[in-house]
Design a protein around this motif. Structure first.
Motif, PDB file in Angstrom:
ATOM      1  N   LEU A  27       0.667  -1.030   0.363  1.00 35.34           N
ATOM      2  CA  LEU A  27       0.055   0.153   0.140  1.00 35.34           C
ATOM      3  C   LEU A  27       0.925   1.214  -0.007  1.00 35.34           C
ATOM      4  O   LEU A  27       0.408   2.438   0.698  1.00 35.34           O
ATOM      5  CB  LEU A  27      -0.781   0.495   1.238  1.00 35.34           C
ATOM      6  CG  LEU A  27      -2.116  -1.435   0.956  1.00 35.34           C
ATOM      7  CD1 LEU A  27      -2.380  -1.167   2.546  1.00 35.34           C
ATOM      8  CD2 LEU A  27      -2.786  -0.836   0.023  1.00 35.34           C
ATOM      9  N   GLN A  28       2.525   1.352   0.214  1.00 41.52           N
ATOM     10  CA  GLN A  28       2.737   2.061  -0.133  1.00 41.52           C
ATOM     11  C   GLN A  28       2.591   2.896   0.747  1.00 41.52           C
ATOM     12  O   GLN A  28       2.604   4.343   1.329  1.00 41.52           O
ATOM     13  CB  GLN A  28       2.997   3.129  -1.402  1.00 41.52           C
ATOM     14  CG  GLN A  28       3.547   2.084  -2.298  1.00 41.52           C
ATOM     15  CD  GLN A  28       3.307   3.076  -3.597  1.00 41.52           C
ATOM     16  OE1 GLN A  28       2.708   4.479  -4.367  1.00 41.52           O
ATOM     17  NE2 GLN A  28       3.600   2.188  -4.702  1.00 41.52           N
ATOM     18  N   VAL A  35      -1.286   6.720   8.151  1.00 45.97           N
ATOM     19  CA  VAL A  35      -3.100   6.486   7.819  1.00 45.97           C
ATOM     20  C   VAL A  35      -3.625   5.934   6.363  1.00 45.97           C
ATOM     21  O   VAL A  35      -2.407   6.145   5.586  1.00 45.97           O
ATOM     22  CB  VAL A  35      -3.271   8.217   7.924  1.00 45.97           C
ATOM     23  CG1 VAL A  35      -3.060   8.807   7.230  1.00 45.97           C
ATOM     24  CG2 VAL A  35      -5.014   8.014   8.272  1.00 45.97           C
ATOM     25  N   ILE A  36      -4.906   4.633   6.954  1.00 50.08           N
ATOM     26  CA  ILE A  36      -5.449   5.008   4.877  1.00 50.08           C
ATOM     27  C   ILE A  36      -6.941   6.097   5.453  1.00 50.08           C
ATOM     28  O   ILE A  36      -7.441   5.248   5.854  1.00 50.08           O
ATOM     29  CB  ILE A  36      -5.548   3.478   4.724  1.00 50.08           C
ATOM     30  CG1 ILE A  36      -3.951   2.701   5.301  1.00 50.08           C
ATOM     31  CG2 ILE A  36      -6.625   3.293   3.585  1.00 50.08           C
ATOM     32  CD1 ILE A  36      -3.940   1.203   5.275  1.00 50.08           C
ATOM     33  N   THR A  37      -6.417   6.887   4.320  1.00 51.79           N
ATOM     34  CA  THR A  37      -7.961   7.666   4.338  1.00 51.79           C
ATOM     35  C   THR A  37      -9.250   6.852   4.166  1.00 51.79           C
ATOM     36  O   THR A  37      -8.615   6.003   3.512  1.00 51.79           O
ATOM     37  CB  THR A  37      -7.273   8.845   3.699  1.00 51.79           C
ATOM     38  OG1 THR A  37      -7.393   8.488   2.601  1.00 51.79           O
ATOM     39  CG2 THR A  37      -6.506   9.580   4.540  1.00 51.79           C
ATOM     40  N   GLY A  42     -10.911   1.815  -0.439  1.00 51.34           N
ATOM     41  CA  GLY A  42     -11.065   1.434  -1.834  1.00 51.34           C
ATOM     42  C   GLY A  42      -9.941   0.792  -2.540  1.00 51.34           C
ATOM     43  O   GLY A  42     -10.049  -0.825  -2.783  1.00 51.34           O
ATOM     44  N   ARG A  43      -8.900   1.777  -2.668  1.00 52.85           N
ATOM     45  CA  ARG A  43      -7.920   1.206  -3.316  1.00 52.85           C
ATOM     46  C   ARG A  43      -7.281   0.141  -2.697  1.00 52.85           C
ATOM     47  O   ARG A  43      -6.585  -0.599  -2.959  1.00 52.85           O
ATOM     48  CB  ARG A  43      -7.247   2.340  -4.223  1.00 52.85           C
ATOM     49  CG  ARG A  43      -6.090   2.244  -5.025  1.00 52.85           C
ATOM     50  CD  ARG A  43      -4.706   3.274  -5.375  1.00 52.85           C
ATOM     51  NE  ARG A  43      -3.938   2.906  -5.941  1.00 52.85           N
ATOM     52  CZ  ARG A  43      -2.350   2.387  -4.747  1.00 52.85           C
ATOM     53  NH1 ARG A  43      -3.306   2.513  -3.483  1.00 52.85           N
ATOM     54  NH2 ARG A  43      -1.087   2.281  -5.061  1.00 52.85           N
ATOM     55  N   ALA A  44      -6.706   0.420  -1.138  1.00 57.06           N
ATOM     56  CA  ALA A  44      -6.139  -0.581  -0.443  1.00 57.06           C
ATOM     57  C   ALA A  44      -6.854  -1.835  -0.030  1.00 57.06           C
ATOM     58  O   ALA A  44      -5.758  -2.983  -1.205  1.00 57.06           O
ATOM     59  CB  ALA A  44      -6.703  -0.252   0.662  1.00 57.06           C
ATOM     60  N   ARG A 102     -13.903   1.909   4.614  1.00 57.65           N
ATOM     61  CA  ARG A 102     -14.323   1.547   3.274  1.00 57.65           C
ATOM     62  C   ARG A 102     -15.476   2.786   2.296  1.00 57.65           C
ATOM     63  O   ARG A 102     -16.652   2.887   2.402  1.00 57.65           O
ATOM     64  CB  ARG A 102     -13.883   0.695   2.032  1.00 57.65           C
ATOM     65  CG  ARG A 102     -14.965   1.087   0.556  1.00 57.65           C
ATOM     66  CD  ARG A 102     -14.822   0.068  -0.664  1.00 57.65           C
ATOM     67  NE  ARG A 102     -15.391  -0.635   0.041  1.00 57.65           N
ATOM     68  CZ  ARG A 102     -14.954  -2.552  -0.220  1.00 57.65           C
ATOM     69  NH1 ARG A 102     -14.661  -2.896  -0.806  1.00 57.65           N
ATOM     70  NH2 ARG A 102     -16.032  -3.436   0.270  1.00 57.65           N
ATOM     71  N   ASP A 103     -16.490   1.623   3.849  1.00 54.90           N
ATOM     72  CA  ASP A 103     -17.615   1.490   3.744  1.00 54.90           C
ATOM     73  C   ASP A 103     -18.525   2.294   3.842  1.00 54.90           C
ATOM     74  O   ASP A 103     -19.363   2.914   3.911  1.00 54.90           O
ATOM     75  CB  ASP A 103     -18.981  -0.286   3.995  1.00 54.90           C
ATOM     76  CG  ASP A 103     -18.550  -1.277   3.343  1.00 54.90           C
ATOM     77  OD1 ASP A 103     -17.844  -0.730   1.967  1.00 54.90           O
ATOM     78  OD2 ASP A 103     -18.628  -2.531   3.274  1.00 54.90           O
TER      79      ASP A 103
END
Length: 112
Positions: A27-28, A35-37, A42-44, A102-103
């Motif tokens: 996920l770089q 943080v994964i916003t 969705g991309r993750a 995501r949801d």
């Protein structure tokens, strides 16, 4: 060292840093903190699902068991059977967290 992933959308997920690093590299993201916003979730999810699918194509073989036995140096003695925890098994709790984030449009945090 353990990493605790946190999100308002899902219970905390704890992983060994070595196991989480493969996912976070994909996920770089930095393994120390990040943080994964909600927008990135969705991309993750797609990236992680693709990596899980790819890892299932390359299941461990008997050679892995032979390698473990050789490193123990006791090929003639009985050992517990070698149990391999697959990448998909390790990644599943974080994948579920990412899906929930995501949801529900929330972030996933770690190292904070």
């Amino acid at each position: 060292m353990l990493i605790t992933f946190k999100s308002k959308a899902y219970p905390n997920v704890m992983m060994y840093q070595d196991h989480a690093k493969r996912i976070l590299d994909l996920l770089q993201k930095d393994s120390d903190r990040g943080v994964i916003t909600a927008e990135e979730a969705g991309r993750a999810v797609k990236l992680l699902e693709n990596e899980i699918e790819e890892s299932r194509k390359h299941q461990p073989t008997d050679e892995m068991e032979q390698d473990v036995m050789a490193h123990n140096g006791e090929e003639d003695t009985e050992h517990e059977p070698v149990e391999v925890v697959s990448f998909s098994t390790r990644a599943f709790p974080l994948l579920e967290m990412l899906r929930a984030a995501r949801d529900q449009q929330t972030d996933v945090l770690w190292g904070v």
